[in-house]
Design a protein around this motif. Structure first.
Motif, short mmCIF file in Angstrom:
data_model
loop_
_atom_site.label_atom_id
_atom_site.label_comp_id
_atom_site.label_asym_id
_atom_site.label_seq_id
_atom_site.Cartn_x
_atom_site.Cartn_y
_atom_site.Cartn_z
N ARG A 182 0.83 -1.20 0.00
CA ARG A 182 0.00 0.00 0.00
C ARG A 182 0.86 1.26 0.00
NH1 ARG A 182 -2.61 -1.21 4.06
NH2 ARG A 182 -1.81 0.19 5.67
N GLY A 183 1.92 1.26 0.82
CA GLY A 183 2.81 2.40 0.85
C GLY A 183 3.57 2.59 -0.44
N ARG A 184 3.95 1.50 -1.08
CA ARG A 184 4.66 1.61 -2.35
C ARG A 184 3.77 2.21 -3.42
NH1 ARG A 184 6.41 -3.85 -5.27
NH2 ARG A 184 4.16 -3.87 -5.57
N ALA A 185 2.51 1.80 -3.43
CA ALA A 185 1.58 2.36 -4.42
C ALA A 185 1.37 3.85 -4.18
CB ALA A 185 0.26 1.61 -4.36
N GLU A 186 1.30 4.26 -2.91
CA GLU A 186 1.10 5.67 -2.61
C GLU A 186 2.34 6.50 -2.93
OE1 GLU A 186 0.14 5.54 1.48
OE2 GLU A 186 -1.91 4.77 1.18
N ALA A 187 3.53 5.89 -2.79
CA ALA A 187 4.77 6.62 -3.02
C ALA A 187 5.18 6.64 -4.49
CB ALA A 187 5.90 6.01 -2.20
N SER A 188 4.49 5.87 -5.34
CA SER A 188 4.85 5.80 -6.77
C SER A 188 3.66 6.19 -7.63
CB SER A 188 5.33 4.38 -7.12
OG SER A 188 6.40 4.00 -6.30
N PRO A 189 3.26 7.46 -7.58
CA PRO A 189 2.10 7.87 -8.37
C PRO A 189 2.34 7.76 -9.87
CG PRO A 189 3.22 9.77 -7.44
CD PRO A 189 3.85 8.57 -6.81
N CYS A 190 3.63 7.79 -10.29
CA CYS A 190 3.93 7.70 -11.72
C CYS A 190 4.05 6.26 -12.18
CB CYS A 190 5.22 8.47 -12.04
SG CYS A 190 6.67 7.81 -11.19
N SER A 191 3.73 5.31 -11.33
CA SER A 191 3.76 3.88 -11.67
C SER A 191 5.15 3.42 -12.07
CB SER A 191 2.76 3.58 -12.80
OG SER A 191 1.46 3.88 -12.39
N LEU A 192 6.16 3.97 -11.41
CA LEU A 192 7.55 3.59 -11.66
C LEU A 192 8.20 3.32 -10.31
CD1 LEU A 192 9.41 3.42 -14.22
CD2 LEU A 192 10.34 5.61 -13.48
N GLU A 193 8.76 2.13 -10.14
CA GLU A 193 9.33 1.75 -8.84
C GLU A 193 10.73 1.19 -9.04
OE1 GLU A 193 8.77 -1.58 -5.31
OE2 GLU A 193 7.45 -1.57 -7.06
N VAL A 194 11.68 1.73 -8.29
CA VAL A 194 13.04 1.22 -8.29
C VAL A 194 13.17 0.18 -7.18
CG1 VAL A 194 15.48 1.78 -8.01
CG2 VAL A 194 13.96 3.39 -9.18
N ILE A 195 13.62 -1.02 -7.56
CA ILE A 195 13.79 -2.12 -6.60
C ILE A 195 15.29 -2.33 -6.45
CG2 ILE A 195 13.19 -4.50 -6.07
CD1 ILE A 195 10.93 -4.28 -8.10
N PRO A 196 15.86 -2.02 -5.27
CA PRO A 196 17.32 -1.91 -5.16
C PRO A 196 18.10 -3.22 -5.05
CG PRO A 196 16.29 -1.35 -3.07
CD PRO A 196 15.17 -1.58 -4.05
N SER A 197 17.54 -4.25 -4.45
CA SER A 197 18.34 -5.44 -4.17
C SER A 197 17.80 -6.67 -4.89
CB SER A 197 18.36 -5.73 -2.66
OG SER A 197 17.08 -6.16 -2.21
N LEU A 198 18.69 -7.67 -5.04
CA LEU A 198 18.32 -8.90 -5.73
C LEU A 198 17.21 -9.64 -4.99
CD1 LEU A 198 18.80 -11.07 -7.89
CD2 LEU A 198 20.63 -12.00 -6.44
N GLU A 199 17.28 -9.67 -3.66
CA GLU A 199 16.25 -10.36 -2.88
C GLU A 199 14.89 -9.73 -3.10
OE1 GLU A 199 19.12 -9.31 -1.73
OE2 GLU A 199 20.17 -11.22 -1.44
N GLU A 200 14.85 -8.39 -3.13
CA GLU A 200 13.57 -7.70 -3.33
C GLU A 200 13.07 -7.87 -4.77
OE1 GLU A 200 13.37 -3.88 -0.54
OE2 GLU A 200 15.29 -4.04 -1.59
N VAL A 201 14.00 -7.95 -5.71
CA VAL A 201 13.61 -8.20 -7.11
C VAL A 201 12.96 -9.57 -7.21
CG1 VAL A 201 14.48 -8.60 -9.44
CG2 VAL A 201 15.33 -6.67 -8.12
N ARG A 202 13.56 -10.58 -6.59
CA ARG A 202 13.00 -11.93 -6.63
C ARG A 202 11.62 -11.97 -5.98
NH1 ARG A 202 18.41 -15.48 -5.04
NH2 ARG A 202 19.22 -15.68 -7.15
N ALA A 203 11.48 -11.25 -4.85
CA ALA A 203 10.18 -11.22 -4.19
C ALA A 203 9.13 -10.58 -5.09
CB ALA A 203 10.28 -10.46 -2.87
N ALA A 204 9.50 -9.48 -5.76
CA ALA A 204 8.55 -8.80 -6.66
C ALA A 204 8.20 -9.69 -7.85
CB ALA A 204 9.15 -7.48 -7.14
N LEU A 205 9.18 -10.40 -8.40
CA LEU A 205 8.91 -11.28 -9.53
C LEU A 205 8.02 -12.46 -9.11
CD1 LEU A 205 12.41 -11.39 -11.28
CD2 LEU A 205 10.32 -10.35 -12.17
N ASN A 206 8.26 -12.97 -7.91
CA ASN A 206 7.41 -14.07 -7.42
C ASN A 206 5.96 -13.61 -7.25
OD1 ASN A 206 9.49 -15.92 -7.36
ND2 ASN A 206 10.02 -15.51 -5.24
N ARG A 207 5.76 -12.39 -6.74
CA ARG A 207 4.40 -11.87 -6.60
C ARG A 207 3.75 -11.67 -7.97
NH1 ARG A 207 6.68 -8.61 -2.42
NH2 ARG A 207 6.95 -6.90 -3.90
#
Length: 402
Positions: free
Chosen positions: A165-190
């Motif tokens: 929810r916080g990520r959606a509120e902080a990225s009104p332009c629909s662009l999100e930088v994912i800094p680490s490999l672990e977080e990238v994998r989590a986002a891809l799994n979702r």
């Protein structure tokens, strides 16, 4: 909590027979002098209430299994006879018997009036009657651990909901930088779990790690079983990589589609034409997630153009390899004529620097050229270099619509 799985009910009254082998009150034993390996009754005093069986510190071994079977067959707890029959030492048999008795898998049954110097009869107990009481504390420990694990998962699920929810509120332009490999994998799994129709990927590079390909096959299999269409673009060089060939063969049999091109526009993963992942510009393990519809549609169009001009991976086993190798060489010639360095050519074609230089050396030898400049002239005279109008035909950006 301690992992000790001894039965806490040791103090409860028990009707089980005594583990002592000599009848009557404890007193100095009469009879013949003890043998080098004393009978069990000489080392097991009478107990009115035998303790509950402790958990074995290590799994029961071959000695315990063999001695248990011997007691079952002979109804006796004689380590000397057991050792002779089993071809082992009396000490090993006595140690195994001691452990089996401690676990209540063997129960001595002394006979009133029997010679106290002789081993008493013994009975092998049904293991199913012992294992329930033996493992009850461990089962309780496992149950409590599972409850704690579920509480942790519930806590993190609440954090996950707040994070999204916080990520959606902080990225009104629909662009999100994912800094680490672990977080990238989590986002891809979702994204994979939420995917409903199709996944399109472009995977530059010719070499693939076998372990990574095994993980990818398991993930793609789950998507294909849900009816998701999967299309993947590789460099031509992937056709010469064993793990890639095995992966493509297995996934293609499940319905996935694979094509190769001599040049790709970069790495990208697109889910349902609504969410795209591209690498960050730093060349790290981070990524950028894009949800803006116009940008995602533009990236999909680039993928479709490259897909249209790409070659089916399945053709590699026939005359496809020869044609692909010729395409790779022609692309190298064109890039050499454009003045690109070896490193840049290798990146464009998904080759290692060593492989790239070997291709360049073979090309110069075939053309009879002594320098790159001469190779460009000879290739142009031979009609191997186009007039420059083909540069975006395979992986270039789509032209803006009028």
């Amino acid at each position: 909590m301690s992992m000790d799985i001894r039965d806490d009910r040791a103090s409860e009254p028990s009707s089980a027979p005594s583990t002592g082998l000599a009848a009557g009150p404890a007193a100095p034993l009469q009879g013949p002098p003890p043998s080098p390996v004393p009978p069990l009754q000489a080392v097991l005093p009478l107990q009115a209430e035998p303790p509950a069986p402790p958990a074995p510190p290590v799994p029961l071994g071959e000695d315990e299994t063999a001695v248990y079977g011997w007691v079952l067959d002979h109804q006796s707890a004689d380590p000397l006879r057991a050792a002779a029959d089993l071809g082992t030492t009396p000490e090993a048999c006595r140690a195994a018997l001691d452990r089996l008795i401690a676990l209540r898998l063997v129960v001595p049954e002394p006979v009133a009036g029997a010679d106290p110097g002789r081993p008493a009869p013994a009975r092998a107990v049904d293991p199913d009657a012992v294992v329930t009481a033996l493992t009850a504390p461990l089962q309780e420990t496992i149950h409590e651990s599972q409850l704690r694990l579920q509480r942790v998962r519930d806590d993190f699920e609440r954090l996950r909901e707040r994070f999204l929810r916080g990520r959606a509120e902080a990225s009104p332009c629909s662009l999100e930088v994912i800094p680490s490999l672990e977080e990238v994998r989590a986002a891809l799994n979702r994204a994979s779990a939420a995917c409903r129709t199709e996944m399109m990927t472009s995977q530059p590079g010719g070499t693939r790690d076998p372990e990574a390909m095994t993980e990818a096959l398991a993930r793609d299999t789950a998507l294909l079983e849900r009816g998701i269409r999967i299309r993947t673009l590789y460099h031509h060089t992937a056709r010469f990589n064993g793990p890639s060939q095995a992966y493509v063969a297995a996934a293609s049999a499940l319905g996935a589609e694979y094509r190769t091109a001599h040049e790709l526009f970069g790495r990208i993963i697109i889910f349902d034409r609504a969410l795209a992942f591209i690498p960050d510009h730093l060349g790290s393990w981070g990524a950028v997630a894009i949800r803006e519809p116009s940008v995602v549609a533009y990236l999909c169009e680039i993928f479709e153009q490259t897909w249209t001009h790409a070659t089916l991976f399945s053709e590699a086993g026939q005359d496809g390899l020869e044609r692909v190798a010729k395409e790779v060489d022609l692309t190298i010639i064109r890039l050499l004529a454009a003045g690109l360095k070896d490193e840049s050519i290798g990146r464009r074609l998904g080759m290692s620097l060593r492989t790239t230089r070997r291709h360049i050396a073979d090309i110069m030898e075939t053309l009879g050229a002594e320098s790159r400049f001469q190779a460009g002239i000879l290739a142009s005279r031979a009609g191997l270099i186009d007039d420059g109008t083909e540069g975006t035909g395979d992986g270039g950006a789509p032209a803006p619509r009028s």
